[in-house]
Design a protein around this motif. Sequence first.
Motif, short mmCIF file in Angstrom:
data_model
loop_
_atom_site.label_atom_id
_atom_site.label_comp_id
_atom_site.label_asym_id
_atom_site.label_seq_id
_atom_site.Cartn_x
_atom_site.Cartn_y
_atom_site.Cartn_z
N SER A 282 0.83 -1.21 0.00
CA SER A 282 0.00 0.00 0.00
C SER A 282 0.86 1.26 0.00
O SER A 282 0.58 2.22 0.71
CB SER A 282 -0.94 0.01 1.22
N GLY A 283 1.93 1.22 -0.76
CA GLY A 283 2.80 2.37 -0.87
C GLY A 283 3.78 2.55 0.28
O GLY A 283 4.61 3.44 0.26
N GLN A 284 3.70 1.70 1.30
CA GLN A 284 4.58 1.79 2.46
C GLN A 284 5.72 0.75 2.34
O GLN A 284 5.47 -0.38 1.93
CB GLN A 284 3.80 1.53 3.75
N ALA A 285 6.90 1.15 2.73
CA ALA A 285 8.03 0.22 2.76
C ALA A 285 7.94 -0.61 4.03
O ALA A 285 7.79 -0.07 5.13
CB ALA A 285 9.35 0.98 2.73
N VAL A 286 7.99 -1.93 3.87
CA VAL A 286 7.93 -2.85 5.01
C VAL A 286 9.21 -3.66 5.03
O VAL A 286 9.52 -4.37 4.07
CB VAL A 286 6.70 -3.79 4.91
N LYS A 287 9.98 -3.52 6.13
CA LYS A 287 11.23 -4.27 6.27
C LYS A 287 10.95 -5.57 6.98
O LYS A 287 10.20 -5.62 7.95
CB LYS A 287 12.26 -3.47 7.05
N ARG A 288 11.58 -6.63 6.51
CA ARG A 288 11.43 -7.95 7.12
C ARG A 288 12.82 -8.54 7.34
O ARG A 288 13.63 -8.58 6.43
CB ARG A 288 10.61 -8.83 6.19
N TRP A 289 13.06 -8.98 8.56
CA TRP A 289 14.34 -9.60 8.91
C TRP A 289 14.14 -11.10 9.09
O TRP A 289 13.18 -11.52 9.71
CB TRP A 289 14.89 -9.01 10.20
N GLU A 290 15.06 -11.89 8.55
CA GLU A 290 15.07 -13.34 8.75
C GLU A 290 16.47 -13.75 9.18
O GLU A 290 17.45 -13.27 8.60
CB GLU A 290 14.74 -14.09 7.46
#
Length: 148
Positions: A64-72
Amino acid sequence: MSIHALVDSDTTKILDYAVGSPTASIGDWKARLHLLGVCKLWTQIARPLVYHTVFIRQSTTRRSGQAVKRWETNSDCVAIRRCWNLPKRLHIHVSECKDVQSLVARLEKSLCLSAVEWSGVRTLELDVTMALTTKQPASVDTSSSVLS
């Protein structure tokens, strides 16, 4: 060659193939943990293969236009199982880094550096993409600089 040595050799080849290359996700890596629960022989052979690589990955996706960071990472699983001497390779991939200090702090936390010594690691693979920022660097007064 004894039959046991032959079985061990064939089992090693099979498990090496099953573990394969470094994983693409934490889910893939966790699926390989089942190999350690088959029998003592498989555990003995597969353990160094499964724990060969510690990875930390950060990816950024847009929702939705937002940057989402994901850590693994699998570092916590390795540390909990007290297998920190088994990894030979440390792979770090960060898709977007704005601040080196916060990245270093995140890596320190992910690797439990205050409590764990990763003594077996021989290879460090570092893949970091620095994000462009509009911040201007702090100005430096060079008018009174003396070169010696």
